[in-house]
Enzyme design. Structure first.
Site, PDB file in Angstrom:
ATOM      1  N   SER A  39      70.349  99.815  50.470  1.00 42.33           N
ATOM      2  CA  SER A  39      71.788  99.606  50.631  1.00 42.33           C
ATOM      3  C   SER A  39      72.102  99.737  52.107  1.00 42.33           C
ATOM      4  O   SER A  39      72.635 100.751  52.555  1.00 42.33           O
ATOM      5  CB  SER A  39      72.578 100.674  49.856  1.00 42.33           C
ATOM      6  N   GLU A  40      71.784  98.730  52.859  1.00 37.11           N
ATOM      7  CA  GLU A  40      71.952  98.838  54.311  1.00 37.11           C
ATOM      8  C   GLU A  40      73.400  99.031  54.725  1.00 37.11           C
ATOM      9  O   GLU A  40      73.672  99.640  55.758  1.00 37.11           O
ATOM     10  CB  GLU A  40      71.341  97.619  55.011  1.00 37.11           C
ATOM     11  N   PHE A  66      63.414  96.797  58.962  1.00 35.93           N
ATOM     12  CA  PHE A  66      63.142  95.663  59.859  1.00 35.93           C
ATOM     13  C   PHE A  66      64.476  95.289  60.515  1.00 35.93           C
ATOM     14  O   PHE A  66      65.525  95.332  59.861  1.00 35.93           O
ATOM     15  CB  PHE A  66      62.636  94.449  59.063  1.00 35.93           C
ATOM     16  N   ASP A 110      65.615  92.531  61.096  1.00 39.56           N
ATOM     17  CA  ASP A 110      66.216  91.408  60.366  1.00 39.56           C
ATOM     18  C   ASP A 110      67.302  91.900  59.408  1.00 39.56           C
ATOM     19  O   ASP A 110      68.223  91.159  59.083  1.00 39.56           O
ATOM     20  CB  ASP A 110      65.133  90.675  59.581  1.00 39.56           C
ATOM     21  N   HIS A 128      61.186  88.517  58.666  1.00 36.10           N
ATOM     22  CA  HIS A 128      60.683  89.859  58.985  1.00 36.10           C
ATOM     23  C   HIS A 128      60.057  89.910  60.374  1.00 36.10           C
ATOM     24  O   HIS A 128      59.188  90.737  60.631  1.00 36.10           O
ATOM     25  CB  HIS A 128      59.636  90.313  57.951  1.00 36.10           C
TER      26      HIS A 128
END
Ligand code: TPP
Ligand code: TPP
Ligand code: MG
Ligand code: MG
Lengths: 330, 323, 330, 323
Positions: free
Chosen positions: B59-60, B83, B85, B129
């Site tokens: 859950s960024e 990452f 990304d 990535h």
């Protein structure tokens, strides 16, 4: 689980909160039409019982996170009215120095931790503030207000899950006013209650409250805030309410059926609460006085704004960084 | 003085700061019990306890939102995005909320937080990535950006980032995790915004960052053999940017080559080149050359990826063309 | 609602699917250790019954969306094995010309509409493909596979709600293998079932299936796919399963308790299905033959990859745009 | 020929394409029944029906994801993001998925989709509703970017975007919605990647985009009074970028000033300046000057916002300093 409100003092506090919020936002509307408040403005007229009920249940040090439709929440945590209107007018006396505008009213010393203009973004932020309260053992609770439309955005889901598993002292309050901007919430959800019907996903009970009934809101607020403070984790409350005006600026709100608008106008949180207080034996003169005082507070604030200067041009490039400036190079 | 890998330097840098300041905490996916997918946070949970080093769900937005809220309320949190990304998954929280809140509130809100993230290509992970996203962050007012190129700098810049009262994104380069270096014992703390001249020279300035620093150094060594004296600058920090060191060098050498791992358009090389073209145009003895990857996502095939990422050969060739 | 599987043909199809997926991924693992498959690889070993059960229930033209752990799904929709391994090895024969790698296997002509490496991102994309099927009246169904960990990301929530309100023909399949990378899903959700316990938020029934039982998966798949095709809207299925190997590459998976791993290895979808088929009277030689054929398919594919050239360097800058190139200027 | 506002040109451009091609559909928040919060899509649902013009929930990831999935499966969808700032909420879908998928699949997937969004400042909306994010999109390989500066171009570039087989982000500028212009009747279709010389001149090239075009034009008019002949180029499209027109002009005038509404670092001005500094350095008669907003979020106060956004005065002053 609803705690019954008894003390007359509290009831007057609730009434005063609603009246102050009402007069304040009505004035903001007038000043917008006059061109003094600029840009945009999203009024909570009709939704005052939610703001008043929760504000009265919070302790100093507790933290409020709200949306662009959060003038009333910010005011009722104690932010000075002149500085709030000043901010919306982009004057130097603005609570954010004229840099935030109507959608970003913030008063950190009062616990009003910001108004957020991207739907849903402040839910995880409120959870984070609550997490710090746990780590630092401060006993603070965060209360996070948002609209029905916010329940369909990803950040809502992430924040609820996160707060639930970490049992954070945060109360999520959905002010379900039945509409997003111009589209009814019922057109874009497959359930009846945008927030309450999602609570089980996070292991939480569905909680619905009459958002136009200040007593009911305050009772619910007291319970969930104390639950959070005791370490019982987050709650998700859905408060059913209605905005008296359009979404923002001068939106006439014509997308709403006449009879619906009328029914809700008749169920005005101020009107019903005034009647209730009178019925409970509180003197009309007491209420009149609250109204008079609130009006003169609004008038004073308006005067301050009318007399205020624009921000010092030098402030354009201040306060990007903690050192007070905005330099990105040597 | 002991030999340390870049990977272990991450944990050492964080530990140094957690030891010193109890308000420093760290969260992220698999960072705690497992020690991180790149093994950069091994041992931290055992040492500082499960409250200060904690695993999160995938859950960024919640992770970065939590950093912001916690930083508002008295912590100095560090969050890992596995990452770089994944910055895109929580870009609103990072670029609209974390970056803008101090300014928009007229300075009321301080956000002393760090986002650490594994950046860059060369690992055959493919387009989602492998990105080098430091310029994307640099472009947002309100965010500071560092990208260490060696183990010592990982510690020093991490400490500077944690101690800074503004939000800092620390880009750890995946290709450098195994890099070893002798690193002094004891506390290491740098200042943000100081570039390093890693190889002094007089004919051309080569500006590089992170994994492109060794590429530039290798190019400089080869150029020496061709009789060209290249000065290699490790920028280390993009915001704040050490333009003094940079402009001083270019004024002396008269030539600038930037070596970026990101795609062609609007990278930090463009910013640096534009500053030079505006401020010291008359000191230039030749065009400003930007070496970047082509304007494509990074391909996963080893052969294609190696073609895409700037190599010492490409740098040498570009410099020789300039002479 | 479960439809009972009866035909032996179908059962052999399911068995063949699982065997092909198993041998294929075992080989991928070996080739990774050998350094031929590069970068990373996320194997679905142990999860084959989900892939086989759904693939057998889909029609040509139906669309599969999967994750980096989707080699098996892509294979079983009909993608050629050599081109899949070739892609993971970065060879010119790769199904994406070596540009995607193991996390992006795609075979559009076969309906394998991509493998997505950002957790959760493909859920709204699958919904969009299903929306186009409705607008274009093609009768296609989209099936979207994802992991338990994906249920906590914002895109999951947005996609489920969106698909539900538009009643899109998309089936969301959560392969709950109990772990994200190294962290158990139970550590990061406040409910028992990461997908099923969220279904009600979208007005959907909770559906759980034994993901190691190919018959059960196929029956469930048939039902939800036909529901979608009939205009009955989306479904959310949680298939309980387990990965035999670590998360990716050579991860030994030591974060999982020994007894748990052993129990699941004993409940191997291939083993139980083979036993079931034998019990049902299918000759061992029939099954042996499937296994031999699958192994020689894998060997052939391996040979193709070993003999394949790297991609033509000229392809580095092709196929960014529809015109075949990557130019951004004149 | 009839007078048309920029706002109405949006609806006309979309209607032109929906009329022509039944696979063109449109979705977004409040775009259908309400006709859009900026009234740019009024009448479209009534004309093309509720299946082709449809309101969505507040779910930008679902909206952009739906565009991508639909484009994969035979539609040419148009999606509205109400404000360009909301690109950040769905940046992963836009920049990691939509942008990269064709390349990563070796050309298997076509994504003929359009994202339209209201961009830019000058409306006192504050930092989260005023950004100019065209450079953020430009920096991502796989996305095309247009930003029309007048009603006619809105139609022509919208048509080009819809007909293009690649994803295109169309930035509609909020400050221009009320702009009026006589626009020819009948179909209008442009090509992407063609800049326009809106004012020819010989002393300096001023490159601008969207709302900065009228600013540059006004500056050119004032410069004329000071005896300076400025050539104003409306870039119109950032990807593809018409470097021919641009470099041709700068080679002639010897001077370049870019006028950007975005913050300082890594904007399209930096890209353009760097191209000039690399490719035609010896044609320059003076430094390349970038005019941008300071590196800050846009403030909401009218006085501060007007100070921040490039004005004709600033452009004039910069050009005069160059002479
Ligand atoms: C991510 C995002 N999408 C869209 C918007 C534009 N927008 C602002 S308010 C609003 C409606 C929000 O409705 P609701 O959550 O019910 O709150 P209300 O305005 O009714 O209080 C929308 C769509 C936004 N600010 N952020
Ligand atoms: C947005 C995002 N965050 C984090 C990751 C890194 N990551 C890749 S796979 C993975 C675990 C996913 O777990 P799950 O969804 O259960 O799928 P599984 O791998 O078990 O099949 C993580 C965290 C990612 N790819 N995308
Ligand atoms: Mg609402
Ligand atoms: Mg899993």
């Amino acid at each position: 689980m609803v705690t019954v409100v008894t003390t007359p003092d509290l009831r007057l506090t609730l009434y005063r909160g609603m009246v102050r919020a009402r007069y304040f936002e009505q004035r903001v509307y007038d000043l917008f039409l006059e061109g003094i408040v600029k840009g945009t403005t999203h009024l909570g007229l009709g939704q005052e019982a939610v703001a008043a009920g929760f504000a009265a249940a919070m302790h100093p040090g507790d933290m409020t996170f709200c949306t662009y439709r959060g003038h009333n929440h910010t005011l009722l945590r104690g932010a000075p009215m002149g500085a709030l209107i000043g901010e919306m007018a982009g004057r130097s006396i603005g609570i954010c120095g004229g840099k935030g505008g109507s959608m970003h009213l913030t008063d950190v010393p009062k616990g009003a931790m910001g108004s957020y203009a991207i739907v849903g973004a402040h839910l995880p932020i409120a959870a984070g503030a609550a997490w710090a309260a746990v780590v630092r053992k401060t006993g603070q609770v965060a209360v996070c207000f948002f609209g029905d439309g916010a329940t369909n955005i990803g950040a809502f889901h992430e924040a609820l899950n996160f707060a639930a598993i970490w049992r954070l002292p945060v109360v999520f309050v959905c002010e379900n006013n039945l509409y997003m901007e111009y589209t009814p919430i019922s057109a874009v959800i497959p359930v009846e209650h945008p927030a309450a019907d999602r609570a089980r996903s996070y292991g939480l009970p569905p909680l619905i409250v009459d958002g136009n009934d200040a007593d009911a809101v305050h009772a619910m607020a007291t319970d969930v805030i104390e639950l959070a403070r005791r370490g019982g984790g987050p709650s998700l409350v859905e408060a059913k309410t209605y905005r008296h005006k359009g979404h923002s600026r001068a939106d006439p709100g014509t997308y709403r059926p006449q009879h619906e608008v009328e029914a809700w106008l008749a169920y005005d949180p101020l009107r019903i609460y005034r009647d209730r207080l009178l019925e409970a034996g509180i003197a009309a003169s007491t209420l009149d006085q609250i109204e008079r005082e609130s009006m003169s507070e609004v008038d004073d604030a308006t005067e301050q704004v009318r007399n205020a200067s624009p921000p010092d041009p030098a402030t354009l490039e201040t306060d990007l960084w903690a050192d007070g400036g905005s330099s990105w190079r040597n | 003085m002991a030999e340390l890998t870049y990977r272990h330097a991450v944990a050492r840098g964080i530990a140094q700061e957690m030891e010193r300041d109890p308000t420093v905490v760290m969260i992220g996916e698999d960072v705690a019990a497992a020690g991180g997918v790149f093994k950069t946070t091994e041992g931290l949970q055992a040492r500082f306890g499960p409250e200060r080093v904690r695993d999160t769900p995938i859950s960024e937005q919640a992770i970065t939102g939590a950093l912001m809220g916690a930083a508002m309320n008295g912590l100095r949190p560090i969050g890992e995005l596995m990452f770089s990304d994944f910055l895109m998954v929580c870009w609103d929280i990072v670029a609209n909320q974390i970056a803008k809140t101090r300014y928009m509130t007229g300075g009321q809100v301080s956000l002393p937080l760090v986002i650490r993230t594994a950046n860059g290509g060369g690992t055959r992970f493919g387009g989602q990535h492998s990105q080098s996203l430091e310029a994307m962050v640099m472009a947002i007012p309100g965010l500071k950006v560092v990208a260490p190129a060696n183990p010592r700098d990982v510690i020093g810049l991490m400490a500077a980032a944690v101690r800074d009262d503004d939000p800092v994104v620390v880009f750890e380069h995946k290709k450098l995790f195994a890099m070893k270096q002798d690193v002094p014992d004891g506390e290491i703390v740098d200042r943000l915004g100081v570039a390093t001249v890693v190889i002094p020279g007089s004919d051309v300035t080569i500006a590089a960052l992170a994994a492109m620093v060794p590429v530039a150094e290798e190019a400089a060594r080869r150029l020496k053999e061709s009789g060209v004296s290249a000065e290699v600058i490790d920028l280390r920090s993009l915001v704040p940017l050490d333009t003094q060191t940079l402009l001083g060098s270019v004024s002396r050498t008269g030539r600038l080559v930037t070596v970026e791992e990101n795609p062609r358009l609007c990278g930090w090389g463009a910013e640096v080149a534009s500053i030079v073209a505006e401020e010291i145009l008359w000191d230039l003895d030749g065009p400003v050359v930007r070496i970047t990857t082509p304007h494509i996502p990074l391909p996963s095939s080893a052969e294609l990826e190696d073609l895409a990422i700037p190599s010492p050969e490409r740098v040498v060739e570009a410099v020789l063309r300039l002479q």
